[in-house]
Scaffold this motif. Structure first.
Motif, mmCIF file in Angstrom:
data_model
loop_
_atom_site.group_PDB
_atom_site.id
_atom_site.type_symbol
_atom_site.label_atom_id
_atom_site.label_comp_id
_atom_site.label_asym_id
_atom_site.label_seq_id
_atom_site.Cartn_x
_atom_site.Cartn_y
_atom_site.Cartn_z
ATOM 1 N N ASP A 59 -8.017 11.493 1.124
ATOM 2 C CA ASP A 59 -8.741 13.342 1.367
ATOM 3 C C ASP A 59 -9.123 13.254 2.432
ATOM 4 O OD1 ASP A 59 -9.153 14.681 -1.919
ATOM 5 O OD2 ASP A 59 -10.003 12.040 -2.137
ATOM 6 N N ASN A 60 -9.146 12.603 3.786
ATOM 7 C CA ASN A 60 -9.673 12.525 5.057
ATOM 8 C C ASN A 60 -8.417 12.567 5.930
ATOM 9 O OD1 ASN A 60 -12.184 13.355 4.402
ATOM 10 N ND2 ASN A 60 -13.393 11.726 4.762
ATOM 11 N N GLU A 88 -9.409 5.980 2.718
ATOM 12 C CA GLU A 88 -9.926 7.566 2.134
ATOM 13 C C GLU A 88 -8.624 8.824 2.192
ATOM 14 O OE1 GLU A 88 -13.006 8.698 2.337
ATOM 15 O OE2 GLU A 88 -13.438 5.906 2.088
ATOM 16 N N ASP A 145 -5.922 9.383 13.894
ATOM 17 C CA ASP A 145 -7.207 9.355 12.526
ATOM 18 C C ASP A 145 -6.598 9.395 11.622
ATOM 19 O OD1 ASP A 145 -8.531 9.124 14.992
ATOM 20 O OD2 ASP A 145 -9.595 11.498 14.944
ATOM 21 N N ARG A 200 -11.437 20.474 3.525
ATOM 22 C CA ARG A 200 -12.658 20.059 4.160
ATOM 23 C C ARG A 200 -13.663 19.416 4.411
ATOM 24 N NH1 ARG A 200 -12.885 22.587 10.470
ATOM 25 N NH2 ARG A 200 -13.833 24.450 9.340
ATOM 26 N N HIS A 226 -5.315 13.045 16.261
ATOM 27 C CA HIS A 226 -5.432 13.744 14.352
ATOM 28 C C HIS A 226 -4.552 12.459 13.720
ATOM 29 C CE1 HIS A 226 -8.220 16.937 15.348
ATOM 30 N NE2 HIS A 226 -8.034 17.548 16.150
ATOM 31 N N ASP A 266 -13.957 14.158 -2.841
ATOM 32 C CA ASP A 266 -13.393 13.487 -2.878
ATOM 33 C C ASP A 266 -12.408 13.030 -4.222
ATOM 34 O OD1 ASP A 266 -13.899 12.534 -0.088
ATOM 35 O OD2 ASP A 266 -14.524 11.090 -0.707
ATOM 36 N N LEU A 302 -7.404 6.684 8.463
ATOM 37 C CA LEU A 302 -8.127 6.697 7.091
ATOM 38 C C LEU A 302 -7.407 6.717 6.151
ATOM 39 C CD1 LEU A 302 -9.598 10.262 8.502
ATOM 40 C CD2 LEU A 302 -10.873 8.208 7.561
ATOM 41 N N CYS A 334 -6.424 15.847 5.438
ATOM 42 C CA CYS A 334 -6.416 17.094 6.418
ATOM 43 C C CYS A 334 -6.569 16.484 7.814
ATOM 44 C CB CYS A 334 -8.592 16.920 6.164
ATOM 45 S SG CYS A 334 -9.078 17.857 6.902
ATOM 46 N N MET A 335 -6.603 15.361 7.807
ATOM 47 C CA MET A 335 -6.279 15.114 9.517
ATOM 48 C C MET A 335 -4.971 15.152 10.112
ATOM 49 S SD MET A 335 -8.878 14.488 11.277
ATOM 50 C CE MET A 335 -9.965 15.591 10.591
#
Length: 141
Positions: A27-28, A25, A16, A107, A13, A111, A20, A31-32
Motif C-alpha cells: 500500500d505504501n 508494504e 522509497d 495515503r 520517492h 492497509d 517498501l 502511494c510512493m
C-alpha cells in the motif's frame, strides 16, 4: 514552487517505494510510486518550460500526463524546440490506472488494498517516467 526540486523528489520517492515493496508494504509502495510519477511529470513539464501550468495540477498526475502528451504530440512549434524523441518515447508510456487512482488521498486508506503485482506495476510505470526525466536532464533540457 521556486524551492521545489521535482527531480530529486521523483528519484527519492521511487527508491522509497521500491524499498517498501521489497518489505511487503504494498500500500505504501503504490502511494510512493504515485508521488514519484507525479514529480517526474512535473519536472518534465519544467524542463519544457511549462512550469506555470504545473501549479494548477496539484496532485492530479493523470491529467498532467495527458496534457504533457498533447503538448508533445500536438504543438509543432514546441516539438521543434525539444527533442522529438522525447515525445515519441512518452507516447509509448502506458500508465496503469492504479498509479494515480485516489492519489494522494489513498495515503489514508487502510492497509491491504494493493497487492505485490500492483506495487510492481506502479514501480515500473514510475521508472519509465523517471528514466525519461533523466534522459532529458542528460540531454541538456
Amino acid at each position: 514552487m521556486a524551492n521545489d526540486d521535482f527531480y530529486e523528489a521523483a528519484i527519492r520517492h521511487w527508491i522509497d517505494g521500491k524499498i517498501l515493496e521489497e518489505q511487503g508494504e504494498y500500500d505504501n509502495a503504490v502511494c510512493m510510486q504515485g508521488f514519484a510519477a507525479e514529480c517526474a511529470l512535473k519536472k518534465i513539464m519544467d524542463m519544457l518550460h511549462f512550469m506555470d501550468d504545473v501549479k494548477k495540477y496539484g496532485h492530479s498526475g493523470e491529467d498532467l500526463f495527458q496534457d504533457l502528451k498533447v503538448v508533445l504530440s500536438g504543438d509543432m512549434e514546441v516539438s521543434a524546440l525539444i527533442n522529438p524523441a522525447c515525445g515519441l518515447r512518452l507516447s509509448a508510456v502506458s500508465l496503469p490506472p492504479i498509479l494515480f487512482q485516489d492519489h494522494p488521498s489513498r495515503r489514508y486508506f487502510k492497509d491491504g488494498r494493493y497487492s505485490e503485482e500492483n506495487a510492481e506495476e506502479c514501480k515500473n510505470a514510475a521508472y519509465s517516467l523517471i528514466k525519461e526525466m533523466a534522459n532529458m536532464y542528460l540531454d541538456g533540457y
